[in-house]
Design a protein around this motif. Sequence first.
Motif, mmCIF file in Angstrom:
data_model
loop_
_atom_site.group_PDB
_atom_site.id
_atom_site.type_symbol
_atom_site.label_atom_id
_atom_site.label_comp_id
_atom_site.label_asym_id
_atom_site.label_seq_id
_atom_site.Cartn_x
_atom_site.Cartn_y
_atom_site.Cartn_z
ATOM 1 N N ASN A 7 -30.978 -70.754 54.293
ATOM 2 C CA ASN A 7 -30.866 -69.441 54.558
ATOM 3 C C ASN A 7 -31.293 -69.357 56.022
ATOM 4 O OD1 ASN A 7 -31.239 -66.680 55.100
ATOM 5 N ND2 ASN A 7 -32.714 -66.437 52.978
ATOM 6 N N PRO A 8 -30.363 -68.583 57.013
ATOM 7 C CA PRO A 8 -30.555 -68.503 58.375
ATOM 8 C C PRO A 8 -31.708 -67.383 58.505
ATOM 9 C CG PRO A 8 -28.507 -67.573 57.811
ATOM 10 C CD PRO A 8 -29.025 -68.211 56.471
ATOM 11 N N ASN A 9 -32.221 -66.671 57.598
ATOM 12 C CA ASN A 9 -33.159 -65.632 57.934
ATOM 13 C C ASN A 9 -34.627 -66.274 57.377
ATOM 14 O OD1 ASN A 9 -31.488 -63.400 58.140
ATOM 15 N ND2 ASN A 9 -30.507 -64.008 56.574
ATOM 16 N N SER A 10 -34.699 -67.406 56.563
ATOM 17 C CA SER A 10 -36.121 -67.830 56.015
ATOM 18 C C SER A 10 -36.993 -68.001 57.153
ATOM 19 C CB SER A 10 -35.982 -69.194 55.151
ATOM 20 O OG SER A 10 -35.308 -70.110 56.091
ATOM 21 N N LYS A 11 -36.711 -68.757 58.061
ATOM 22 C CA LYS A 11 -37.696 -68.876 59.331
ATOM 23 C C LYS A 11 -38.225 -67.514 59.909
ATOM 24 C CE LYS A 11 -38.399 -71.475 63.971
ATOM 25 N NZ LYS A 11 -37.704 -72.246 64.728
ATOM 26 N N LEU A 12 -37.299 -66.734 60.209
ATOM 27 C CA LEU A 12 -37.563 -65.377 60.819
ATOM 28 C C LEU A 12 -38.404 -64.378 59.850
ATOM 29 C CD1 LEU A 12 -37.145 -62.868 62.384
ATOM 30 C CD2 LEU A 12 -35.044 -62.222 61.228
ATOM 31 N N LEU A 13 -38.162 -64.578 58.440
ATOM 32 C CA LEU A 13 -39.058 -63.830 57.398
ATOM 33 C C LEU A 13 -40.411 -64.415 57.333
ATOM 34 C CD1 LEU A 13 -36.423 -63.776 54.666
ATOM 35 C CD2 LEU A 13 -37.572 -61.668 55.709
ATOM 36 N N ARG A 14 -40.695 -65.835 57.742
ATOM 37 C CA ARG A 14 -41.814 -66.426 57.467
ATOM 38 C C ARG A 14 -42.702 -66.223 58.678
ATOM 39 N NH1 ARG A 14 -38.762 -70.769 55.358
ATOM 40 N NH2 ARG A 14 -38.613 -71.651 57.580
ATOM 41 N N GLN A 15 -42.044 -66.198 59.973
ATOM 42 C CA GLN A 15 -42.523 -65.703 61.479
ATOM 43 C C GLN A 15 -43.084 -64.215 61.074
ATOM 44 O OE1 GLN A 15 -40.717 -66.771 64.951
ATOM 45 N NE2 GLN A 15 -40.614 -68.937 64.209
ATOM 46 N N LEU A 16 -42.162 -63.294 60.380
ATOM 47 C CA LEU A 16 -42.747 -61.950 60.502
ATOM 48 C C LEU A 16 -43.786 -61.621 59.762
ATOM 49 C CD1 LEU A 16 -39.217 -60.291 60.010
ATOM 50 C CD2 LEU A 16 -40.633 -59.942 62.060
ATOM 51 N N MET A 17 -43.670 -62.388 58.346
ATOM 52 C CA MET A 17 -45.040 -62.144 57.572
ATOM 53 C C MET A 17 -46.276 -62.996 57.981
ATOM 54 S SD MET A 17 -43.223 -62.559 53.767
ATOM 55 C CE MET A 17 -42.079 -63.854 53.971
ATOM 56 N N GLU A 18 -46.115 -64.147 58.952
ATOM 57 C CA GLU A 18 -47.287 -64.852 59.476
ATOM 58 C C GLU A 18 -47.920 -63.569 60.462
ATOM 59 O OE1 GLU A 18 -45.582 -68.340 60.874
ATOM 60 O OE2 GLU A 18 -45.435 -69.269 59.055
ATOM 61 N N THR A 19 -47.335 -62.758 60.967
ATOM 62 C CA THR A 19 -47.633 -61.835 62.087
ATOM 63 C C THR A 19 -48.237 -60.454 61.237
ATOM 64 O OG1 THR A 19 -45.793 -60.928 62.693
ATOM 65 C CG2 THR A 19 -46.528 -62.864 63.805
ATOM 66 N N GLY A 20 -48.096 -60.460 59.905
ATOM 67 C CA GLY A 20 -48.757 -59.290 59.150
ATOM 68 C C GLY A 20 -47.399 -58.453 58.966
ATOM 69 N N VAL A 21 -46.313 -58.531 59.027
ATOM 70 C CA VAL A 21 -45.327 -57.832 58.687
ATOM 71 C C VAL A 21 -45.108 -57.670 56.888
ATOM 72 C CG1 VAL A 21 -42.674 -57.251 58.745
ATOM 73 C CG2 VAL A 21 -43.813 -57.870 60.614
ATOM 74 N N ASP A 22 -45.058 -56.538 56.531
ATOM 75 C CA ASP A 22 -44.805 -56.588 54.899
ATOM 76 C C ASP A 22 -43.427 -56.661 54.605
ATOM 77 O OD1 ASP A 22 -47.502 -56.039 53.809
ATOM 78 O OD2 ASP A 22 -47.503 -54.230 54.778
ATOM 79 N N VAL A 23 -42.915 -57.484 53.854
ATOM 80 C CA VAL A 23 -41.446 -57.382 53.427
ATOM 81 C C VAL A 23 -41.612 -57.278 51.865
ATOM 82 C CG1 VAL A 23 -39.434 -58.977 53.139
ATOM 83 C CG2 VAL A 23 -41.113 -59.245 55.147
ATOM 84 N N VAL A 24 -40.901 -56.088 51.687
ATOM 85 C CA VAL A 24 -40.990 -55.661 50.155
ATOM 86 C C VAL A 24 -39.526 -55.314 49.762
ATOM 87 C CG1 VAL A 24 -41.737 -53.599 48.670
ATOM 88 C CG2 VAL A 24 -42.984 -54.137 50.663
ATOM 89 N N PHE A 25 -39.361 -56.042 48.535
ATOM 90 C CA PHE A 25 -38.068 -56.373 47.843
ATOM 91 C C PHE A 25 -38.011 -55.073 46.786
ATOM 92 C CE2 PHE A 25 -35.213 -59.457 45.424
ATOM 93 C CZ PHE A 25 -34.003 -58.768 45.658
#
Length: 179
Positions: free
Chosen positions: A119-137
Amino acid sequence: MKLSGGCLLVVFLAVFSAFGQDDRTGPIIADFGPYWEIPEATYETDRSQRFHVVFDVMQSPEDKKQVNPWIETAARFLNMHAQDGVAKSQMKVALVVHNQASTDLLDDSHYKARFGIPNPNSKLLRQLMETGVDVVFCGQSSIARKVPIENTVEGIQLSLSAMTALIQFQNQGYRLIKF
């Protein structure tokens, strides 16, 4: 003039593919979210405000090798505002992901099983969540698109629906950005 979703994607990707040697990433998300500094802005950023935003992410690029530019917008938002003097403590960001973008949340092994590549998005998603971004599915999309939450990048939250999550974030003072 109204553009179709495909036309909007082409325009969006063309604009952001123009980023080159003069663009920057960071200071919050190091590897994603390129932006340009705008020192001559005449509509100044009010650095005393809270910047609480929820992005409604429902589209995905046709090329499954590409990072989803609508997810990357959250990194751009954080980076450009931080470089312009908005304190990270004044920014809260959430992504509500559903529809076509559902598969962009898959972990590398499940993405590879479906599309033949990590997944080309997995690193981006992890970095976003590590900085406190909520990712809600969206739970409805999870079932409809056959993307179980246990097959997604660790840390992603599951809601009843995208509609539910969007309402709740807006009730908490987040402003909706939808492309």
